[in-house]
Each structure stands twice: as structure tokens, then as C-alpha cells.
Design a protein around this motif. Structure first.
Motif, PDB file in Angstrom:
ATOM      1  N   VAL A 217       2.999   7.000   5.039  1.00 41.44           N
ATOM      2  CA  VAL A 217       2.881   7.262   6.479  1.00 41.44           C
ATOM      3  C   VAL A 217       4.192   6.883   7.167  1.00 41.44           C
ATOM      4  CG1 VAL A 217       1.671   6.645   8.617  1.00 41.44           C
ATOM      5  CG2 VAL A 217       0.374   6.937   6.487  1.00 41.44           C
ATOM      6  N   GLU A 218       4.727   5.718   6.829  1.00 38.33           N
ATOM      7  CA  GLU A 218       5.999   5.259   7.418  1.00 38.33           C
ATOM      8  C   GLU A 218       7.139   6.225   7.115  1.00 38.33           C
ATOM      9  OE1 GLU A 218       6.355   2.792   9.552  1.00 38.33           O
ATOM     10  OE2 GLU A 218       4.188   2.458   9.380  1.00 38.33           O
ATOM     11  N   GLU A 219       7.091   6.826   5.925  1.00 41.18           N
ATOM     12  CA  GLU A 219       8.162   7.750   5.509  1.00 41.18           C
ATOM     13  C   GLU A 219       7.922   9.180   5.987  1.00 41.18           C
ATOM     14  OE1 GLU A 219       8.316   7.320   1.284  1.00 41.18           O
ATOM     15  OE2 GLU A 219       9.078   5.261   1.369  1.00 41.18           O
ATOM     16  N   GLY A 220       6.813   9.396   6.713  1.00 38.40           N
ATOM     17  CA  GLY A 220       6.523  10.723   7.246  1.00 38.40           C
ATOM     18  C   GLY A 220       5.947  11.697   6.233  1.00 38.40           C
TER      19      GLY A 220
ATOM     20  N   CYS B 242       0.839  -1.201   0.000  1.00 35.66           N
ATOM     21  CA  CYS B 242       0.000   0.000   0.000  1.00 35.66           C
ATOM     22  C   CYS B 242       0.876   1.253   0.000  1.00 35.66           C
ATOM     23  CB  CYS B 242      -0.918   0.004   1.220  1.00 35.66           C
ATOM     24  SG  CYS B 242      -1.837   1.545   1.418  1.00 35.66           S
ATOM     25  N   ALA B 243       0.705   2.093  -1.022  1.00 38.97           N
ATOM     26  CA  ALA B 243       1.528   3.303  -1.164  1.00 38.97           C
ATOM     27  C   ALA B 243       1.219   4.329  -0.078  1.00 38.97           C
ATOM     28  CB  ALA B 243       1.297   3.922  -2.547  1.00 38.97           C
ATOM     29  N   VAL B 244      -0.043   4.372   0.384  1.00 38.25           N
ATOM     30  CA  VAL B 244      -0.418   5.319   1.432  1.00 38.25           C
ATOM     31  C   VAL B 244       0.239   4.941   2.754  1.00 38.25           C
ATOM     32  CG1 VAL B 244      -2.356   6.117   2.874  1.00 38.25           C
ATOM     33  CG2 VAL B 244      -2.561   6.114   0.377  1.00 38.25           C
TER      34      VAL B 244
ATOM     35  N   ILE C 117       2.829  11.425   4.982  1.00 39.24           N
ATOM     36  CA  ILE C 117       1.457  11.619   5.457  1.00 39.24           C
ATOM     37  C   ILE C 117       1.513  11.535   6.984  1.00 39.24           C
ATOM     38  CG2 ILE C 117      -0.857  10.585   5.606  1.00 39.24           C
ATOM     39  CD1 ILE C 117      -0.505   9.631   2.719  1.00 39.24           C
ATOM     40  N   HIS C 118       0.892  12.477   7.661  1.00 38.93           N
ATOM     41  CA  HIS C 118       1.013  12.505   9.123  1.00 38.93           C
ATOM     42  C   HIS C 118       0.234  11.349   9.749  1.00 38.93           C
ATOM     43  CE1 HIS C 118       1.335  13.995  13.195  1.00 38.93           C
ATOM     44  NE2 HIS C 118       2.201  14.894  12.748  1.00 38.93           N
ATOM     45  N   ARG C 119       0.854  10.723  10.745  1.00 36.56           N
ATOM     46  CA  ARG C 119       0.244   9.550  11.371  1.00 36.56           C
ATOM     47  C   ARG C 119      -1.078   9.883  12.068  1.00 36.56           C
ATOM     48  NH1 ARG C 119       1.283   4.490  11.953  1.00 36.56           N
ATOM     49  NH2 ARG C 119       3.365   4.634  11.055  1.00 36.56           N
ATOM     50  N   VAL C 120      -1.198  11.074  12.629  1.00 38.09           N
ATOM     51  CA  VAL C 120      -2.451  11.487  13.273  1.00 38.09           C
ATOM     52  C   VAL C 120      -3.610  11.380  12.274  1.00 38.09           C
ATOM     53  CG1 VAL C 120      -3.734  13.530  14.085  1.00 38.09           C
ATOM     54  CG2 VAL C 120      -1.522  12.963  15.091  1.00 38.09           C
ATOM     55  N   ARG C 121      -3.373  11.889  11.064  1.00 36.80           N
ATOM     56  CA  ARG C 121      -4.416  11.860  10.028  1.00 36.80           C
ATOM     57  C   ARG C 121      -4.709  10.428   9.592  1.00 36.80           C
ATOM     58  NH1 ARG C 121      -7.891  15.354   7.898  1.00 36.80           N
ATOM     59  NH2 ARG C 121      -7.202  15.125   5.743  1.00 36.80           N
ATOM     60  N   TYR C 122      -3.661   9.628   9.406  1.00 39.48           N
ATOM     61  CA  TYR C 122      -3.879   8.249   8.951  1.00 39.48           C
ATOM     62  C   TYR C 122      -4.632   7.440  10.015  1.00 39.48           C
ATOM     63  CZ  TYR C 122      -3.390   3.459   7.585  1.00 39.48           C
ATOM     64  OH  TYR C 122      -3.700   2.160   7.264  1.00 39.48           O
ATOM     65  N   ASP C 123      -4.259   7.625  11.283  1.00 37.60           N
ATOM     66  CA  ASP C 123      -4.928   6.882  12.355  1.00 37.60           C
ATOM     67  C   ASP C 123      -6.413   7.235  12.423  1.00 37.60           C
ATOM     68  OD1 ASP C 123      -2.583   5.605  12.951  1.00 37.60           O
ATOM     69  OD2 ASP C 123      -2.142   6.783  14.752  1.00 37.60           O
ATOM     70  N   ASP C 124      -6.732   8.508  12.204  1.00 34.84           N
ATOM     71  CA  ASP C 124      -8.139   8.916  12.195  1.00 34.84           C
ATOM     72  C   ASP C 124      -8.870   8.313  10.993  1.00 34.84           C
ATOM     73  OD1 ASP C 124      -7.988  10.299  14.531  1.00 34.84           O
ATOM     74  OD2 ASP C 124      -7.738  12.269  13.619  1.00 34.84           O
ATOM     75  N   TYR C 125      -8.182   8.259   9.850  1.00 32.31           N
ATOM     76  CA  TYR C 125      -8.768   7.622   8.663  1.00 32.31           C
ATOM     77  C   TYR C 125      -9.098   6.158   8.975  1.00 32.31           C
ATOM     78  CZ  TYR C 125      -8.872   4.999   4.289  1.00 32.31           C
ATOM     79  OH  TYR C 125      -9.240   4.135   3.280  1.00 32.31           O
ATOM     80  N   ALA C 126      -8.128   5.449   9.566  1.00 30.72           N
ATOM     81  CA  ALA C 126      -8.318   4.025   9.856  1.00 30.72           C
ATOM     82  C   ALA C 126      -9.475   3.804  10.836  1.00 30.72           C
ATOM     83  CB  ALA C 126      -7.024   3.432  10.415  1.00 30.72           C
ATOM     84  N   MET C 127      -9.586   4.692  11.814  1.00 29.64           N
ATOM     85  CA  MET C 127     -10.675   4.571  12.798  1.00 29.64           C
ATOM     86  C   MET C 127     -12.038   4.756  12.123  1.00 29.64           C
ATOM     87  SD  MET C 127     -11.446   6.828  16.237  1.00 29.64           S
ATOM     88  CE  MET C 127      -9.946   6.334  17.074  1.00 29.64           C
ATOM     89  N   MET C 128     -12.147   5.793  11.271  1.00 29.64           N
ATOM     90  CA  MET C 128     -13.416   6.040  10.581  1.00 29.64           C
ATOM     91  C   MET C 128     -13.748   4.916   9.604  1.00 29.64           C
ATOM     92  SD  MET C 128     -13.505  10.141   9.796  1.00 29.64           S
ATOM     93  CE  MET C 128     -11.959  10.846  10.326  1.00 29.64           C
ATOM     94  N   TYR C 129     -12.727   4.395   8.928  1.00 28.84           N
ATOM     95  CA  TYR C 129     -12.923   3.297   7.974  1.00 28.84           C
ATOM     96  C   TYR C 129     -13.530   2.095   8.689  1.00 28.84           C
ATOM     97  CZ  TYR C 129     -11.811  -0.096   4.281  1.00 28.84           C
ATOM     98  OH  TYR C 129     -11.893  -1.064   3.307  1.00 28.84           O
ATOM     99  N   ARG C 130     -12.976   1.754   9.848  1.00 28.43           N
ATOM    100  CA  ARG C 130     -13.474   0.587  10.596  1.00 28.43           C
ATOM    101  C   ARG C 130     -14.878   0.837  11.128  1.00 28.43           C
ATOM    102  NH1 ARG C 130      -7.719   0.413  12.175  1.00 28.43           N
ATOM    103  NH2 ARG C 130      -6.802  -1.356  11.052  1.00 28.43           N
ATOM    104  N   GLU C 131     -15.165   2.071  11.532  1.00 30.70           N
ATOM    105  CA  GLU C 131     -16.529   2.410  11.974  1.00 30.70           C
ATOM    106  C   GLU C 131     -17.537   2.187  10.847  1.00 30.70           C
ATOM    107  OE1 GLU C 131     -16.970   6.376  13.478  1.00 30.70           O
ATOM    108  OE2 GLU C 131     -15.477   6.053  15.052  1.00 30.70           O
ATOM    109  N   LEU C 132     -17.193   2.665   9.649  1.00 28.90           N
ATOM    110  CA  LEU C 132     -18.086   2.503   8.499  1.00 28.90           C
ATOM    111  C   LEU C 132     -18.247   1.029   8.132  1.00 28.90           C
ATOM    112  CD1 LEU C 132     -16.835   5.511   6.339  1.00 28.90           C
ATOM    113  CD2 LEU C 132     -19.033   5.330   7.500  1.00 28.90           C
ATOM    114  N   GLN C 133     -17.177   0.284   8.285  1.00 30.35           N
ATOM    115  CA  GLN C 133     -17.196  -1.155   7.998  1.00 30.35           C
ATOM    116  C   GLN C 133     -18.145  -1.868   8.958  1.00 30.35           C
ATOM    117  OE1 GLN C 133     -13.311  -3.017   8.489  1.00 30.35           O
ATOM    118  NE2 GLN C 133     -13.537  -4.006   6.500  1.00 30.35           N
ATOM    119  N   GLU C 134     -18.054  -1.521  10.239  1.00 30.96           N
ATOM    120  CA  GLU C 134     -18.921  -2.131  11.262  1.00 30.96           C
ATOM    121  C   GLU C 134     -20.380  -1.748  11.034  1.00 30.96           C
ATOM    122  OE1 GLU C 134     -18.336  -4.320  13.893  1.00 30.96           O
ATOM    123  OE2 GLU C 134     -16.517  -4.586  12.719  1.00 30.96           O
TER     124      GLU C 134
END
Length: 292
Positions: free
Chosen positions: A266-269, A260-262, A271-288
């Protein structure tokens, strides 16, 4: 006669007609039958029932450019989202939910961080580090010290802007500095939990100049990103766009897929990790939510 709804309270709508003033109106029952509610910001056709008392009826709601459910407003050109740099510290997940909601509606956002007078340089630098890469215009203001109010006025000129943010960050104080007509009640901060006491009770459109309006919206404490699918969520994070099509798999959700390029960004700095973590949280909420 045409005008714009600037306020709605208890079934009455206050319609501003240029050159004439503000009329107190009721909406005809036909709207309820069609399931259509007038919103602050709506352009409407109205009939005058009592000219002397400035009263009338709303007959027709003109086509909307856009509309939001929370806050319930229509026809805005941009959103000004206000958080404090400190006291209270920014709640990043809440901020990112608001940005996603605006991206989904294709409404431009200006980010304003107030209380810059009590912030330390590293706190300001950290906020720039997170949000400048996303491409959002950033403003740092102090309502208390009247810092950068000119810059804020410039951003709002010639537009209808919805202002939103949690309680206690200084939204009402900023609005009071921008105009003299409507004095917003300012709330104190609860020292124990560093949250503002709710002061704004309804959405209201306030004229800043001839063609500039600001729409004050009730303080929000939670936003649910529930009207988009998890597959669309990634398009609401502008900083993901440069990596579109560069992942190993087509339709990559940027969560658990290899190559995954995104996630690499994130690993390379990049994309900020704060933003990615929020994306992942919202993604899982929508999935549930979809699952149930």
C-alpha cells in the motif's frame, strides 16, 4: 415438468418452461416446513394444475449452484455491478462490500461504470487505477448515449447475470437497451442528494437471448459482510494474493502487525489505498461483531 423461476411476488412464483411459456405457480407447504424458500433463479420441478390458465404447483427445488441472501437469488453465473462515474459519484465502500460478498460466494464480477458521457477523463482514469489492479473486468457505458452497449451484451452472452448497484446509476436504462420484452421503470435523481428514487420492487429474471438471462435486483443502500470471519476477509481482496506468505508473521491480518507485506505494498502504491482502507474498516467491523 421442469422450469426456472423468473419472478416471485406475494407468494406466487412465475416459472418459465422452455417451449411452453410462463406458469403462475404456488409452492407446496412442504418447503415452508423444511425452511426452504423458492428463489428467483431456482430450477424447479412443477405440476400443471390448469393448462388453459397456465397455473401450477412447484413440487421440488432442484440443487442450487449458489445462492445470495441480499439480493435473494440463486444459480447465477456472474454479477454485473453498476455504479455511475458521476452524479452520483461512486461510493467506494459500498462497491467494495459488494465485491467482497461476491468473492466470498466465488461468483465472478464484471464492473460497469455508467454515465461515462458526463465523466471527465481523470475520473475514468481514477476508477481504472483502483480496480484494474484487482483483476475485475471493467466496462464504461452510457445508457443515455448508448455507448459500449455492444461490449456489455458480449459480457452477458450465454450467462445468467445478477445486476446490482445503488439507485440512480442507470441500471434500468441499461436493461431497457439490452432487451425489448420487459420495460423497467427508470427513476429520476433527487438533485438535492444525488440519489435515485427506488424504482425496482422485486427480483426478476429477464431473458436477453436463448441462453442469456439478466436478474434485476432491488437497489441496495447498505451491505453487511457478516457471514465471513475477519480471518477470511483478506482472501476476498484479490490484489492481496501476491503477498500471501510474505508477511513476517503467519496468519497476518494486515492491520497492525509489523513486517506486513500488504501494508508495505500500500505504501509503495502497488495496492490502492482506497481498497486497503475499506478492507481495514470491514475487518474492524467483523472484529467488533464477534466481540459482542
Amino acid at each position: 415438468m421442469q422450469g426456472k423461476i423468473i419472478k416471485g411476488i406475494a407468494g406466487f412464483y412465475y416459472v418459465h418452461v422452455v417451449e411452453s411459456g410462463v406458469y403462475e405457480c404456488k409452492a407446496k407447504g412442504v418447503f415452508r416446513k423444511d425452511g426452504l424458500n423458492p428463489l428467483v433463479g431456482d430450477n424447479v420441478e412443477m405440476e400443471v394444475t390448469h393448462e388453459k390458465d397456465m397455473e401450477g404447483n412447484i413440487m421440488k427445488i432442484l440443487p442450487r449452484k449458489n445462492e445470495l441472501v441480499r439480493p435473494a437469488v440463486a444459480n447465477i453465473d456472474q454479477a454485473l455491478v453498476v455504479f455511475a462515474v458521476a452524479k452520483p459519484k461512486p461510493h467506494f465502500n459500498l462497491l467494495d462490500r459488494f465485491l467482497v460478498m461476491m468473492e466470498a460466494k466465488e461468483i465472478p464480477v464484471v464492473l460497469c461504470f455508467n454515465k461515462a458521457d458526463i465523466a471527465k477523463d481523470p475520473e475514468i482514469a481514477a476508477l481504472k487505477n483502483i480496480y484494474e489492479e484487482c483483476g475485475y473486468p471493467l466496462l464504461f457505458t452510457s445508457a443515455k448515449e448508448e455507448e459500449n452497449i455492444d461490449g456489455l451484451e458480449e459480457c452477458l452472452r450465454g450467462k445468467t447475470t445478477a445486476i446490482a448497484g445503488p439507485s440512480g446509476v442507470g441500471k434500468s436504462s441499461l436493461i431497457n437497451l439490452l432487451q425489448d420484452e420487459v420495460k423497467m421503470e427508470t427513476g429520476s435523481i433527487s438533485r438535492k442528494i444525488e440519489r435515485g428514487k427506488h424504482t425496482t420492487r422485486h427480483s426478476e429474471l429477464i431473458m436477453l437471448g436463448k441462453d442469456s438471462y439478466i436478474m434485476d435486483t432491488p437497489g441496495f443502500s447498505s451491505l453487511y459482510v457478516d457471514d465471513i470471519g475477519k480471518e477470511e476477509l483478506k482472501y476476498c481482496f484479490p490484489e492481496f494474493a501476491p503477498y500471501e506468505g510474505k508477511c513476517r508473521f503467519n496468519g497476518c491480518g494486515h492491520i497492525h502487525e509489523p513486517g506486513c507485506a500488504v501494508k508495505q505494498a500500500v505504501e509503495e502504491g502497488k495496492i490502492h489505498r482506497v481498497r486497503y482502507d475499506d478492507y481495514a474498516m470491514m475487518y474492524r467491523e467483523l472484529q467488533e461483531r464477534k466481540r459482542y
